[in-house]
Design a protein around this motif. Structure first.
Motif, PDB file in Angstrom:
ATOM      1  N   UNK A 111       0.790  -1.319   0.036  1.00  0.00           N
ATOM      2  CA  UNK A 111       0.012  -0.053  -0.172  1.00  0.00           C
ATOM      3  C   UNK A 111       0.770   1.248   0.033  1.00  0.00           C
ATOM      4  N   UNK A 112       2.148   1.047  -0.398  1.00  0.00           N
ATOM      5  CA  UNK A 112       2.599   2.380  -0.604  1.00  0.00           C
ATOM      6  C   UNK A 112       2.539   2.998  -2.025  1.00  0.00           C
ATOM      7  N   UNK A 113       2.036   4.259  -2.095  1.00  0.00           N
ATOM      8  CA  UNK A 113       1.630   4.979  -3.227  1.00  0.00           C
ATOM      9  C   UNK A 113       2.630   5.875  -3.535  1.00  0.00           C
ATOM     10  N   UNK A 114       3.218   6.109  -4.855  1.00  0.00           N
ATOM     11  CA  UNK A 114       3.999   7.090  -5.518  1.00  0.00           C
ATOM     12  C   UNK A 114       3.449   7.463  -6.747  1.00  0.00           C
ATOM     13  N   UNK A 115       3.828   8.676  -7.161  1.00  0.00           N
ATOM     14  CA  UNK A 115       3.336   9.349  -8.342  1.00  0.00           C
ATOM     15  C   UNK A 115       4.496   9.452  -9.393  1.00  0.00           C
ATOM     16  N   UNK A 116       4.050   9.060 -10.394  1.00  0.00           N
ATOM     17  CA  UNK A 116       5.010   9.179 -11.624  1.00  0.00           C
ATOM     18  C   UNK A 116       4.562  10.100 -12.609  1.00  0.00           C
ATOM     19  N   UNK A 117       5.348  11.151 -12.793  1.00  0.00           N
ATOM     20  CA  UNK A 117       5.079  12.163 -13.714  1.00  0.00           C
ATOM     21  C   UNK A 117       5.201  11.735 -15.195  1.00  0.00           C
ATOM     22  N   UNK A 118       4.184  12.280 -16.105  1.00  0.00           N
ATOM     23  CA  UNK A 118       4.255  12.009 -17.452  1.00  0.00           C
ATOM     24  C   UNK A 118       4.477  13.227 -18.146  1.00  0.00           C
TER      25      UNK A 118
END
Length: 675
Positions: A245-252
């Protein structure tokens, strides 16, 4: 027809009308409740953009509300059953008349004859029949409740129709979402296509807003490509959620039209160059990498490249279609935007969602496939002549080995993590050239493979640099090919030495020559070369000296003026192999029987005082069918003298031995004194 027939018909009509009213009341109320429940679900769903589980919950609550509406609004109306007597009573009360209607109906029954006066019965029936002609049985029966509910239904239909007309796309999406489809409500930004690496995971016309689950190789990067239409947003992102449940955001990042065009042009170059080069494998990894370049802007062409399986004709068609797309560029592409981002390594399974502007996708999963783990084995089989030699144990899994020239190297691999292999091959890397050899499966599970084709490994005569690559059942290859090196281990030449006790002998003596021969693997031939140096006329050289011996020993061995003889001590037909080495033996040389030759003439040596014999021991190692290598010992010098010369040489040797012994004793005494 009875006298009360008109009454019966009118009561039947009243019953039907009242039943229709009740049905209208029940179903209008139920329909109104259901429509308002749907409108409520619609409003909540639009406001919160619920996922499937949330929709299931809210739809369940709506169903509960619908069941309550059935019980509260429909069942009470539908449960009423009225017969003719009940309707007659209702008419009597409504018309404020006596109970003659009910009595007349009952008196008309056959069993009424036994109840009492028939004149009275007939009178009642007659009076009611006359009254029926003047009476309106429908008077006073109001239909207010059905009208009220039908009015509410009409209003609800107007509202519902207005919503559907004003928001047709939302309505269409809502109906699909009621069926739990992965459809989103219309947004300003439309996500049309999503590709991860070479695979298309979402095509809007096919998948709506629900990307397909995918599987990719462990440790490899993930490249996200998103194509959108409508209102183009300046940026986009992918939310990644791992198993813990670790969340990370990958920018496009937004890719320009020039960058997109360059990717298509690169794909065309790859196709043209690969088709021109016969040795390029036009399937597998190459096809995937090429398809990835065009997947987002030309999905159908990418499918052709991957499905062509190396078909050159289909690949040429794909290249032609890309040329046409480039010629018309940007055309439709100008109305779309492409975003891209890269996750460096896939280290665990994850879930992802794409967000662009006000558009977003449902969650989808990326499973992780293990890469093939391969163990190689190199089994060295030396030449037959060397197999008897003791060898140190060598780990067959080592890929950098040294082998004897002419050895055979058996190459085998095994899938350690039990993945089936679809293909395996070995490539020999030479200076500017490569040679590929396919390995063959050795079992039905296709987990063990070995090299069976004729190759340079069958007989190693030069150093070999190689690498091994495989393709497993998931189409994955080793992240880095297995690389190895086969070096040549030299077969050292033999060594030999010879010695005699006395170097001054009589002409007819039989000196004993002690010799020792050794080699790595075997000795094939031992020869003793004898060269005679005749005495010079110089009378001074009656007695031997160290200087003269040294001078003779340094004389050239290939002097053609010398008389020679070669004696074979070991013949090549019976080589001595490593298990019987070293050879330590002696040979008695009969000088009286010595026969020498020069210029093709062989004769008895007839040695005389002053002659010298140069004895050279030669050993040739055994290398099977290949020629052996020769080694010659330092020459031994035998000087021919008379008895006096022999005695003098012996005496001189004894003096040297005595002096040496004296020196040793003195040295020991000095060491002791130092203590």
């Amino acid at each position: 027809m009875t006298r009360l027939g008109i009454l019966h018909r009118r009561l039947a009509s009243l019953r039907r009308i009242r039943a229709l009213g009740r049905w209208a009341t029940a179903y209008a109320g139920l329909a109104t409740a259901i429509l308002w429940l749907l409108l409520a679900v619609f409003a909540i769903d639009v406001a919160f953009q619920m996922d499937v589980l949330q929709r299931v919950v809210i739809i369940g609550l709506a169903v509960v509300g619908g069941l309550w509406s059935v019980r509260r609004l429909a069942l009470p109306e539908l449960g009423i059953r009225e017969d003719e007597i009940e309707l007659a009573l209702l008419v009597e009360r409504q018309q404020r008349i006596s109970s003659d209607l009910v009595a007349a109906i009952q008196f008309e029954r056959p069993e009424a004859a036994a109840w009492g006066s028939q004149q009275l019965e007939q009178h009642v029936i007659q009076s009611v029949a006359e009254l029926t002609n003047r009476m309106d049985v429908f008077e006073g029966f109001s239909q207010a409740k059905p009208r009220h509910r039908l009015a509410w239904l009409a209003l609800t239909l107007v509202v519902t129709s207005g919503v559907a007309i004003c928001f047709p796309d939302h309505t269409r999406a809502f109906l699909q979402r009621l069926m739990l489809a992965s459809v989103h409500y219309p947004s300003a930004t439309v996500i049309e296509r999503i590709a991860i690496n070479h695979r298309l995971v979402l095509e809007r016309r096919r998948d709506g807003a629900g990307p397909l689950d995918a599987r990719f190789a462990e440790g490899y990067p993930l490249e996200f490509w998103v194509r959108c239409g409508g209102v183009l947003a300046p940026d986009a992102r992918v939310e990644l959620r791992t198993g813990d449940d670790q969340v990370r955001s990958l920018d496009l990042s937004l890719r320009t039209l020039d960058e997109r065009r360059e990717r298509l042009a690169q794909a065309v170059r790859n196709l043209r160059e690969a088709l021109a080069a016969n040795e390029v494998d036009l399937a597998g990894i190459w096809a995937r990498d090429t398809a990835m370049l065009v997947r987002i802007d030309a999905a159908e062409t990418a499918d052709v490249i991957e499905s062509a399986a190396g078909d050159a004709a289909r690949l040429r068609q794909a290249a032609d279609r890309l040329d046409q797309l480039l010629a018309a560029w940007p055309a439709e592409a100008a109305t779309t935007a492409v975003y891209a981002g890269r996750l460096p390594r896939l280290v665990s399974p994850l879930a992802y969602q794409v967000y662009v502007g006000d558009g977003w996708t449902d969650p989808a999963r990326v499973a992780m496939m293990a890469l093939p783990i391969i163990e190689s084995r190199l089994n060295v089989i030396p030449p037959s002549y060397a197999r008897i030699a003791p060898r140190s144990s060598t780990d067959s899994t080592v890929r950098h080995i040294s082998v004897l020239e002419g050895s055979r190297v058996q190459v085998a691999i095994k899938s350690v993590n039990q993945k089936r292999l679809d293909a395996a091959w070995l490539t020999i890397l030479g200076p500017g050239t490569t040679r590929r050899y396919d390995l063959a499966a050795t079992d039905d599970t296709q987990r063990s493979w070995e090299l069976t084709d004729e190759s340079s490994f069958d007989r190693v005569v030069e150093p070999l640099r190689f690498e091994i690559q495989v393709t497993d059942e998931d189409g994955l290859q080793l992240e880095t090919p297995l690389r190895g090196y086969v070096r040549l281990k030299p077969d050292r030449p033999p060594t030999c030495a010879a010695a005699v006790v006395h170097s001054v002998v009589l002409p007819n003596a039989k000196p004993k020559i002690e010799y020792r021969v050794n080699d790595d693997y075997g000795v094939g031939r031992i020869r003793l070369h004898i060269a005679v140096e005749r005495a010079t006329p110089d009378p001074i050289a009656d007695a031997p000296s160290a200087a003269s011996s040294a001078a003779v020993s340094e004389a050239p061995a290939e002097d053609t003026s010398l008389e020679r003889q070669t004696l074979t001590l070991l013949d090549e037909t019976q080589p001595v192999l490593a298990d019987r080495l070293p050879i330590e033996a002696s040979y008695v040389l009969d000088l009286a029987a010595l026969r020498i030759g020069r210029g093709g003439v062989v004769q008895t040596a007839n040695l005389a005082k002053g002659d010298r014999l140069r004895l050279t021991l030669e050993a040739v190692d055994y290398r099977g069918e290949a020629p052996g290598e020769s080694y010659q010992s330092d020459p031994l010098i035998l000087e021919i003298s008379d008895e006096a010369g022999v005695l003098a040489a012996i005496s001189q040797a004894d003096e040297k031995s005595e002096q040496r012994l004296t020196d040793i004793i003195r040295q020991q005494l000095e060491i002791g004194g130092g203590r």
